[in-house]
Scaffold this motif. Structure first.
Motif, short mmCIF file in Angstrom:
data_model
loop_
_atom_site.label_atom_id
_atom_site.label_comp_id
_atom_site.label_asym_id
_atom_site.label_seq_id
_atom_site.Cartn_x
_atom_site.Cartn_y
_atom_site.Cartn_z
N SER A 25 -20.87 -20.90 -13.79
CA SER A 25 -19.92 -21.77 -13.07
C SER A 25 -20.61 -22.93 -12.38
O SER A 25 -19.95 -23.84 -11.90
N GLY A 26 -21.94 -22.87 -12.28
CA GLY A 26 -22.68 -23.95 -11.65
C GLY A 26 -23.89 -23.44 -10.89
O GLY A 26 -24.02 -22.23 -10.64
N PRO A 27 -24.79 -24.33 -10.52
CA PRO A 27 -26.03 -23.96 -9.84
C PRO A 27 -25.77 -23.31 -8.47
O PRO A 27 -24.86 -23.70 -7.76
N LEU A 51 -34.49 -13.11 -15.57
CA LEU A 51 -33.64 -14.05 -16.31
C LEU A 51 -34.39 -15.34 -16.64
O LEU A 51 -34.23 -15.91 -17.72
N LYS A 52 -35.23 -15.76 -15.72
CA LYS A 52 -36.02 -16.98 -15.94
C LYS A 52 -37.06 -16.75 -17.03
O LYS A 52 -37.26 -17.60 -17.90
N GLU A 53 -37.72 -15.61 -17.01
CA GLU A 53 -38.71 -15.28 -18.04
C GLU A 53 -38.05 -15.18 -19.42
O GLU A 53 -38.67 -15.46 -20.43
N ALA A 54 -36.78 -14.81 -19.45
CA ALA A 54 -36.02 -14.71 -20.69
C ALA A 54 -35.43 -16.07 -21.10
O ALA A 54 -34.74 -16.14 -22.11
N ARG A 55 -35.70 -17.10 -20.30
CA ARG A 55 -35.21 -18.46 -20.54
C ARG A 55 -33.68 -18.56 -20.46
O ARG A 55 -33.08 -19.43 -21.08
N LEU A 56 -33.07 -17.66 -19.71
CA LEU A 56 -31.62 -17.72 -19.53
C LEU A 56 -31.23 -18.53 -18.31
O LEU A 56 -30.12 -19.03 -18.24
N VAL A 57 -32.13 -18.63 -17.34
CA VAL A 57 -31.88 -19.47 -16.17
C VAL A 57 -33.12 -20.32 -15.90
O VAL A 57 -34.22 -19.99 -16.33
N ARG A 58 -32.88 -21.40 -15.20
CA ARG A 58 -33.98 -22.27 -14.77
C ARG A 58 -33.72 -22.61 -13.31
O ARG A 58 -32.61 -22.40 -12.80
N ARG A 60 -34.68 -25.42 -9.87
CA ARG A 60 -35.20 -26.71 -9.43
C ARG A 60 -35.14 -26.75 -7.91
O ARG A 60 -34.27 -26.13 -7.29
N ALA A 61 -36.12 -27.44 -7.36
CA ALA A 61 -36.19 -27.55 -5.90
C ALA A 61 -35.19 -28.58 -5.42
O ALA A 61 -35.08 -29.67 -5.98
N VAL A 62 -34.46 -28.21 -4.39
CA VAL A 62 -33.53 -29.12 -3.71
C VAL A 62 -33.79 -28.93 -2.21
O VAL A 62 -33.34 -27.94 -1.63
N GLY A 63 -34.55 -29.83 -1.64
CA GLY A 63 -34.94 -29.67 -0.25
C GLY A 63 -35.83 -28.46 -0.10
O GLY A 63 -36.82 -28.32 -0.80
N THR A 64 -35.43 -27.55 0.78
CA THR A 64 -36.25 -26.37 1.05
C THR A 64 -35.82 -25.14 0.24
O THR A 64 -36.37 -24.07 0.43
N ARG A 65 -34.86 -25.30 -0.62
CA ARG A 65 -34.42 -24.15 -1.41
C ARG A 65 -34.46 -24.46 -2.90
O ARG A 65 -34.64 -25.59 -3.30
N ARG A 66 -34.30 -23.41 -3.68
CA ARG A 66 -34.30 -23.55 -5.13
C ARG A 66 -32.89 -23.25 -5.64
O ARG A 66 -32.29 -22.24 -5.23
N LEU A 67 -32.41 -24.09 -6.52
CA LEU A 67 -31.11 -23.85 -7.15
C LEU A 67 -31.35 -23.34 -8.56
O LEU A 67 -32.17 -23.88 -9.30
N TYR A 68 -30.62 -22.32 -8.92
CA TYR A 68 -30.73 -21.71 -10.24
C TYR A 68 -29.50 -22.09 -11.06
O TYR A 68 -28.38 -22.16 -10.54
N SER A 69 -29.72 -22.33 -12.34
CA SER A 69 -28.64 -22.66 -13.26
C SER A 69 -28.95 -22.07 -14.63
O SER A 69 -30.07 -21.65 -14.90
N VAL A 70 -27.94 -22.05 -15.48
CA VAL A 70 -28.11 -21.53 -16.84
C VAL A 70 -29.04 -22.46 -17.61
O VAL A 70 -28.93 -23.68 -17.53
N ASP A 71 -29.97 -21.87 -18.35
CA ASP A 71 -30.91 -22.64 -19.18
C ASP A 71 -30.37 -22.68 -20.61
O ASP A 71 -30.30 -21.64 -21.28
N PRO A 72 -29.99 -23.85 -21.10
CA PRO A 72 -29.42 -23.93 -22.44
C PRO A 72 -30.37 -23.52 -23.56
O PRO A 72 -29.94 -23.13 -24.63
N VAL A 73 -31.67 -23.56 -23.31
CA VAL A 73 -32.65 -23.18 -24.36
C VAL A 73 -32.49 -21.70 -24.71
O VAL A 73 -32.39 -21.34 -25.89
N GLY A 74 -32.48 -20.85 -23.71
CA GLY A 74 -32.35 -19.41 -23.96
C GLY A 74 -30.98 -19.04 -24.48
O GLY A 74 -30.84 -18.18 -25.35
#
Length: 101
Positions: A25-27, A51-58, A60-74
């Motif tokens: 639904s979004g990051p 999930l990240k190791e499986a390339r299903l999510v990625r 990115r840093a946004v300020g002091t936190r990390r946002l996770y989203s679906v990785d289209p490659v996996g």
């Protein structure tokens, strides 16, 4: 192990599947995900790592936190596998129908 196998294994866990579905639904940040799940923030972080190791999510840093989203490659690797599997199933079905006629 093939990329799709790693991805499918990662999605075999119900909590990881819920996290993945929620990210569709979004990051979101770890805290946002943890607020919606019956597991701790450290547990969510561990699931995200898998999930990240499986390339299903990625992430990115946004300020002091990390946002996770679906990785289209996996996701693409899983989709390609499913498309191939479905294609073979349809071809076999067509063959059986033709043999019965």
């Amino acid at each position: 192990m093939e990329p799709y196998q790693t991805a499918l294994a990662a999605l075999g866990d119900p909590t990881r599947r819920l996290i993945f579905e929620r990210l569709a639904s979004g990051p979101l940040a770890v805290g946002q995900l943890a607020d919606e799940l019956p597991v701790s923030r450290p547990a969510v972080s561990q699931h995200l790592k898998v999930l990240k190791e499986a390339r299903l999510v990625r992430d990115r840093a946004v300020g002091t936190r990390r946002l996770y989203s679906v990785d289209p490659v996996g996701v693409r690797a899983v989709r390609d596998y499913m498309d191939e599997l479905w294609g073979r199933a349809l071809a076999n079905f067509a063959r059986v129908v033709e043999e019965e006629q």
